[in-house]
Write an enzyme that holds these catalytic residues in place. Structure first.
Site, PDB file in Angstrom:
ATOM      1  N   SER A 139       0.702  -0.952  -0.262  1.00  0.00           N
ATOM      2  CA  SER A 139       0.260   0.101  -0.084  1.00  0.00           C
ATOM      3  C   SER A 139       0.641   0.855  -0.024  1.00  0.00           C
ATOM      4  CB  SER A 139      -0.763   0.548   1.481  1.00  0.00           C
ATOM      5  OG  SER A 139      -1.638   1.115   1.895  1.00  0.00           O
ATOM      6  N   TYR A 163      -1.271  -0.274  11.150  1.00  0.00           N
ATOM      7  CA  TYR A 163      -1.455  -0.940   9.435  1.00  0.00           C
ATOM      8  C   TYR A 163      -0.456  -0.451   8.303  1.00  0.00           C
ATOM      9  CZ  TYR A 163      -3.165  -1.086   5.224  1.00  0.00           C
ATOM     10  OH  TYR A 163      -3.400  -1.434   3.855  1.00  0.00           O
ATOM     11  N   LYS A 167       2.619  -3.249   7.141  1.00  0.00           N
ATOM     12  CA  LYS A 167       2.993  -3.456   4.889  1.00  0.00           C
ATOM     13  C   LYS A 167       4.005  -3.329   5.221  1.00  0.00           C
ATOM     14  CE  LYS A 167      -1.179  -4.239   3.716  1.00  0.00           C
ATOM     15  NZ  LYS A 167      -1.208  -5.704   3.121  1.00  0.00           N
TER      16      LYS A 167
END
Ligand code: UDP
Length: 360
Positions: A139, A163, A167
């Site tokens: 992302s 989050y 990643k």
């Protein structure tokens, strides 16, 4: 052997057997449709924690083909091993994961476990069962506040929440894996802001509870589920003061995965690559609201509120690497993205399942 028969045989040999984790999710389901449409064989593993079994029926409705489906969490090694034993996979596309920024701040244990252990399980099993290629869903959030736009892949990591950190750590882990296992090749695809839906309106984004992301919030206002949109700040350094993002049609994004699969097939020694998937264009919150109203004829009432913690002013991709390496670029414009998002929402006012509690 006549010509048509040999062509048929060649085609059969080229069918890829692909494990798609999280294949019932928003980006996963659109990618499965594209893979099935071009004739690849797909096996989905999904724990349905943020999706519905109905998605598999819908995929079949669109493509006329039903992917094999297994209900399991990717962190469950023995469940995953059964799947690897049963199929001789050519590729893994790893979408499964937890993806809500706010929730990741509240539940770092859940996020670190789900998002890191799952990749570890997949790599263990890929090494054991001789599967050499994996595409990983990354992302643009790994960039955090970018130094400059458009953002190139070599920009430094600077995630601002658990989050984004998971990643980033996954990317670093996968890079280390390719160094130690030269047979394994990885492409990490860094997504910008996927919106839109399949043109049939049969599959789309189905957030649980109050949507965090802009487009599902807009479509829920349009359908009457929510009264007004809250625009998080109008004092950013952008053309109208609202945040600018690189919105990309989910079908374009799905096709980017097919291009990545083809690249790894043609370049099995690729080792490790990171590639942005975006359009290379930025639109503000108010640009999106205006375009949505233009194409649907529906006014979106909105109110300017405080900035959301951690939001940045502007984020859009440099897409030259995807174009040069994969021969891929996004085709659909913002109007088309709005039209398709609205078709999905209006045909499915309550998403796949409305308020149903069981996994249907
Ligand atoms: N945004 C907004 N209201 C919302 C949701 C988002 O104004 O209800 C804004 C947000 O501040 C950002 C843009 O819309 O400028 C895109 O937000 P989203 O959460 O969809 O993506 P991300 O911020 O993760 O890129």
């Amino acid at each position: 052997m006549n010509n048509s028969k040999s062509t048929l045989q060649r085609k059969r040999v080229n069918i890829l057997k692909i494990l798609v984790t999280g294949g019932a999710g928003f980006i996963g389901s659109h990618t499965v449709v594209e893979l099935l449409d071009r004739g690849d064989q797909v096996v989905i593993v999904d724990d349905l924690s943020n999706s519905h079994l109905k998605v598999v029926d819908r995929i079949e409705k669109i493509t006329g083909k039903r992917p094999d489906f297994f209900l399991a969490n990717i962190c469950d090694f023995s469940a995953m091993e059964k799947v690897f034993k049963q199929y001789d996979f050519d590729f893994v596309i790893h979408f499964a994961g937890s993806k809500a920024v706010g929730e990741s701040v509240e539940k770092p244990l859940l996020y670190y476990r789900n998002n890191l252990e799952s990749t570890w399980v997949l790599i263990e099993l890929m090494a054991k069962y001789n599967v050499k290629s994996i595409i990983f869903s990354s992302s643009a959030t790994v960039y955090g506040q970018p130094d400059a736009v458009p953002i190139i892949e070599t920009s430094p990591y600077s995630p601002t929440n658990p989050y984004g950190e998971t990643k980033m750590i996954n990317e670093l882990f996968l890079k280390d894996v390719t160094a130690a296992y030269p047979d394994i090749s990885v492409i990490c695809l860094r997504y910008f802001n996927p919106i839109g839906a399949h043109e049939s309106g049969i599959i789309g984004e189905d957030p649980q509870g109050i949507p965090n992301n802009l487009m599902p919030f807009i479509t829920q206002v349009a359908i009457g589920i929510r009264e007004e949109l809250f625009v998080f700040g109008n004092n950013f350094d952008t053309h109208d003061g609202t945040g600018v993002r690189d919105y990309i049609h989910v079908v374009d994004l799905a096709k980017g995965h097919l291009a990545a699969v083809d690249y790894l097939k043609a370049n099995p020694d690729a080792s490790f690559l990171i590639i942005n998937l975006g359009t290379g264009r930025g639109y503000s919150v108010l640009d999106l609201v205006k375009t949505f109203s233009e194409v649907t004829g529906i006014e979106i009432p909105y109110r300017i509120t405080e900035r959301r913690a951690g939001d940045i002013a502007t984020c859009y991709a440099d897409v030259s690497l995807a174009k040069d390496l994969l021969g891929w670029e996004a085709k659909f414009d913002l109007k088309r993205m709005c039209k398709d998002s609205w078709r999905w929402q209006s045909q499915n006012p309550k998403g796949y399942c409305g308020n149903c509690s069981q996994k249907e």
